[in-house]
Design an enzyme around this catalytic site. Structure first.
Site, PDB file in Angstrom:
ATOM      1  N   THR A   1       0.834  -1.157  -0.066  1.00  0.00           N
ATOM      2  CA  THR A   1      -0.109  -0.064  -0.164  1.00  0.00           C
ATOM      3  C   THR A   1       1.031   1.232  -0.082  1.00  0.00           C
ATOM      4  O   THR A   1       1.960   1.119   0.713  1.00  0.00           O
ATOM      5  CB  THR A   1      -0.928   0.159   1.139  1.00  0.00           C
ATOM      6  OG1 THR A   1      -1.800   1.060   1.275  1.00  0.00           O
ATOM      7  CG2 THR A   1       0.129   0.051   2.740  1.00  0.00           C
TER       8      THR A   1
ATOM      9  N   HIS B   1       2.788 -11.919  13.788  1.00  0.00           N
ATOM     10  CA  HIS B   1       3.928 -12.380  14.715  1.00  0.00           C
ATOM     11  C   HIS B   1       3.494 -13.874  15.124  1.00  0.00           C
ATOM     12  O   HIS B   1       4.355 -14.457  15.720  1.00  0.00           O
ATOM     13  CB  HIS B   1       3.769 -11.682  16.123  1.00  0.00           C
ATOM     14  CG  HIS B   1       5.416 -11.647  16.557  1.00  0.00           C
ATOM     15  ND1 HIS B   1       6.284 -12.273  16.268  1.00  0.00           N
ATOM     16  CD2 HIS B   1       5.842 -10.567  17.537  1.00  0.00           C
ATOM     17  CE1 HIS B   1       7.574 -11.830  16.835  1.00  0.00           C
ATOM     18  NE2 HIS B   1       7.406 -10.951  17.601  1.00  0.00           N
TER      19      HIS B   1
END
Length: 415
Positions: free
Chosen positions: A334, A386
């Site tokens: 983006t 994560h």
């Protein structure tokens, strides 16, 4: 004969849609392949076209209604448009006696005979623009209305609203005027696309151990390369312009090869590693953020990447992106820098594991070989899941992109 108007067949990933806009009203003439109604889904707006010439009949699903695949929306009365003038003839004939006292100089107009009033081209143009042919002064033979007369009437109609306020100052003065400082509010329903985007963003933050790491990249070499070859590039590739996004997509796909976990996704208790890079490119549109996907971006040249992005951008502005073009994707990029963003923390698009955020390029003082020099710098942000990607992998992945962009020859040499 009535022809049913049905909602399109939605893919498995789309449960239903909302009737967004009817472009015709019951009784309006429609032509084959003319746009009749828009159906808004969670991902795109689908257009429903007329299957035949005729007149729009009853509307079954009004604007705002939720519809399923192939659900009935309304109907078209086939051939109704051709029958309309004939149906109007008796009414015109009935009106003729009441007009017997009209001057004999205009018998054709009094009888409502449009063939005598205007030429076929003039009638067609008048009908398309809502002009009453009988009210147009004809300059043709025997007072017939010509196409040029209708064009003049259309122009006069366009200019009339602008002149109206000046002609009636008292009405304008009487109109309510909002006082300075008024606390006005406007409530509009959220589009399905924006609602779905909001839902997925909240879902991502609720169900993912999301973390963002940052770095900065010196854009000197990329900018110099682009400046040197942009004209030759555009000439060699049929008008495709060389931008910055293709360099980032190319660098990202190379980094994804080296760090496959960043290109993976979680499916239940399994990790799915993808042997290809389908890179989503976030594009802003009037209806909200959309993410069309460059399939097998790792195999694409800079020109193919730029061409694909340009096509997606145009389709997004026109609302023409298909569901297939926005389905899937293993990694997303983006570019908030387009709007001047200096720093942000992009949100991962599940089930993907990471998203790269580009930002504005700013001239900043940098220490190079013990000296302070001005360089065009961009902050990069990598948000990642994560649960799947360790901090070391994320940081090294971002550093790899930085190194590839600061020395673009690495992309060619695969080092």
């Amino acid at each position: 004969m009535a022809i049913e108007i049905k909602a399109p067949s939605f893919p498995e990933s789309v449960a239903d849609g909302t009737v967004a806009t009817w472009h015709k009203k019951p009784g309006d003439a429609v032509k084959r392949d003319e746009l009749i109604v828009d159906i808004e889904t969670d991902k795109v707006v689908l257009e429903v076209l007329a299957e035949a010439d005729g007149v729009l009949g009853a509307i079954v699903a009004e604007e705002g209604a939720t519809v399923l695949s192939n659900q009935l929306l309304g109907s078209i009365e086939e051939g109704g448009a051709a029958a309309a003038p004939a149906a109007a003839a008796p009414a015109s004939a009935a009106a003729a006696p009441a007009q017997a006292a009209a001057p004999a100089a205009a018998p054709a107009a009094a009888a409502g005979d449009e063939d005598a009033i205007g030429a076929p081209a003039a009638r067609k143009l008048a009908e398309e623009n809502g002009i009453n042919l009988a009210s147009v002064k004809g300059t043709g033979k025997d007072g017939r209305v010509t196409k040029e007369d209708v064009v003049a009437a259309i122009e006069a109609k366009k200019s009339a609203p602008a002149a109206a306020p000046a002609a009636k100052p008292s009405a304008t003065a009487a109109a309510p005027v909002a006082a300075a400082g008024d606390r006005t509010e406007k409530r509009v329903p959220m589009t399905r696309l924006r609602a779905k985007v909001a839902e997925r963003l909240v879902e991502a933050q609720s169900n993912m151990a999301m973390l963002t790491t940052f770095n900065e990249v010196d854009m000197t070499e990329v900018m110099a390369l682009r400046s040197k070859y942009k004209d030759l590039f555009e000439k060699s590739h049929n008008g495709v312009r060389l931008g910055f996004m293709s360099f980032f997509v190319k660098a990202a796909t190379e980094a994804l090869k080296r760090f496959p976990a960043v290109n993976a996704s979680i499916d239940g208790s399994d990790i799915v590693y993808h042997g290809y890079a389908d890179v989503g490119v976030a594009v802003s549109s009037d209806r909200g953020l959309v993410v069309p996907v460059l399939r097998n971006a790792e195999q694409m040249s800079l020109a193919e990447i730029e061409g694909g992005i340009a096509t997606f951008g145009k389709k997004a502005r026109d609302g023409k992106l298909s569901i297939d073009e926005m389905t899937g994707g293993t990694f997303t990029i983006t570019n908030g820098g387009t709007f001047g963003s200096m720093m942000s923390t992009p949100i991962v698009n599940p089930p993907q594991a990471a998203i790269l955020g580009m930002h504005n390029i700013l001239q900043r003082p940098m220490a190079i070989n013990g000296q302070v020099v001005i360089r065009p710098m961009m902050y990069l942000a990598l948000s990642y899941d994560h649960r799947l990607i360790d901090g070391k992998e994320a940081v090294t992945f971002l550093v790899t992109i930085k190194n590839l962009l600061e020395d673009p020859a690495r992309l060619l040499l695969d080092i």
